[in-house]
Write a protein that holds these residues in place. Structure first.
Motif, mmCIF file in Angstrom:
data_model
loop_
_atom_site.group_PDB
_atom_site.id
_atom_site.type_symbol
_atom_site.label_atom_id
_atom_site.label_comp_id
_atom_site.label_asym_id
_atom_site.label_seq_id
_atom_site.Cartn_x
_atom_site.Cartn_y
_atom_site.Cartn_z
ATOM 1 N N TYR A 51 0.958 -1.110 -0.137
ATOM 2 C CA TYR A 51 -0.138 0.288 -0.133
ATOM 3 C C TYR A 51 1.023 0.834 0.101
ATOM 4 N N LEU A 52 1.965 1.571 0.596
ATOM 5 C CA LEU A 52 3.077 2.438 1.271
ATOM 6 C C LEU A 52 3.556 2.832 -0.360
ATOM 7 N N VAL A 53 4.326 1.196 -1.316
ATOM 8 C CA VAL A 53 4.871 1.645 -2.440
ATOM 9 C C VAL A 53 3.776 2.119 -3.545
ATOM 10 N N GLU A 54 2.785 1.489 -3.609
ATOM 11 C CA GLU A 54 1.929 1.368 -4.914
ATOM 12 C C GLU A 54 1.865 3.200 -5.236
ATOM 13 N N VAL A 55 1.911 4.114 -3.972
ATOM 14 C CA VAL A 55 1.912 5.449 -3.860
ATOM 15 C C VAL A 55 3.250 6.593 -4.556
ATOM 16 N N ASP A 56 4.159 5.475 -4.337
ATOM 17 C CA ASP A 56 5.587 6.433 -4.898
ATOM 18 C C ASP A 56 5.532 5.876 -6.179
ATOM 19 N N PRO A 57 5.704 7.309 -7.315
ATOM 20 C CA PRO A 57 5.877 7.053 -8.294
ATOM 21 C C PRO A 57 6.832 6.307 -9.072
ATOM 22 N N LYS A 58 8.011 5.859 -8.468
ATOM 23 C CA LYS A 58 8.987 5.742 -8.818
ATOM 24 C C LYS A 58 8.963 3.894 -9.651
ATOM 25 N N TYR A 59 7.054 3.361 -8.095
ATOM 26 C CA TYR A 59 6.825 2.467 -8.724
ATOM 27 C C TYR A 59 5.547 2.240 -9.492
ATOM 28 N N TYR A 60 5.217 3.423 -9.947
ATOM 29 C CA TYR A 60 3.848 2.957 -10.168
ATOM 30 C C TYR A 60 3.869 2.229 -11.910
#
Length: 101
Positions: A51-60
């Motif tokens: 959940y925290l990672v999916e909002v980071d643009p580099k992991y989009y």
């Protein structure tokens, strides 16, 4: 930190398995897959992490595919199916071998 507190209720049950996974550098994803239950602390922790990672643009691009490709999609789906079976088998073996439950 607040997200971690959500998991802290069942944390004592997870401490020994986490110590073993870290000590032997086990595949946490495979172990979580084998132990997956709605309220298992490891599952909750990984769900929070995603959940925290999916909002980071580099992991989009890891979560959203913007390109249309039917053949590529089917190939990825078939490979992911085989990979899932492999991860489940590996996870169950690690749980059994290291007595994680």
């Amino acid at each position: 930190v607040a997200a971690h507190q959500v998991c802290a209720v069942n944390l004592p049950a997870l401490l020994r398995p986490l110590d073993v996974m870290i000590k032997y550098n086990l595949d946490v994803e495979a172990v979580e897959y084998a132990l997956r239950k709605k309220d298992h602390p490891l599952t909750v922790k990984i769900q929070i992490l995603f959940y925290l990672v999916e909002v980071d643009p580099k992991y989009y691009s890891s979560f959203v595919n913007e390109n249309r490709s039917l053949l590529r999609g089917w190939v990825i789906l078939v490979l992911a199916s085989f990979f899932s079976v492999w991860k489940m088998a590996k996870g169950r073996f690690l749980v059994w071998r290291f007595r994680l439950v």
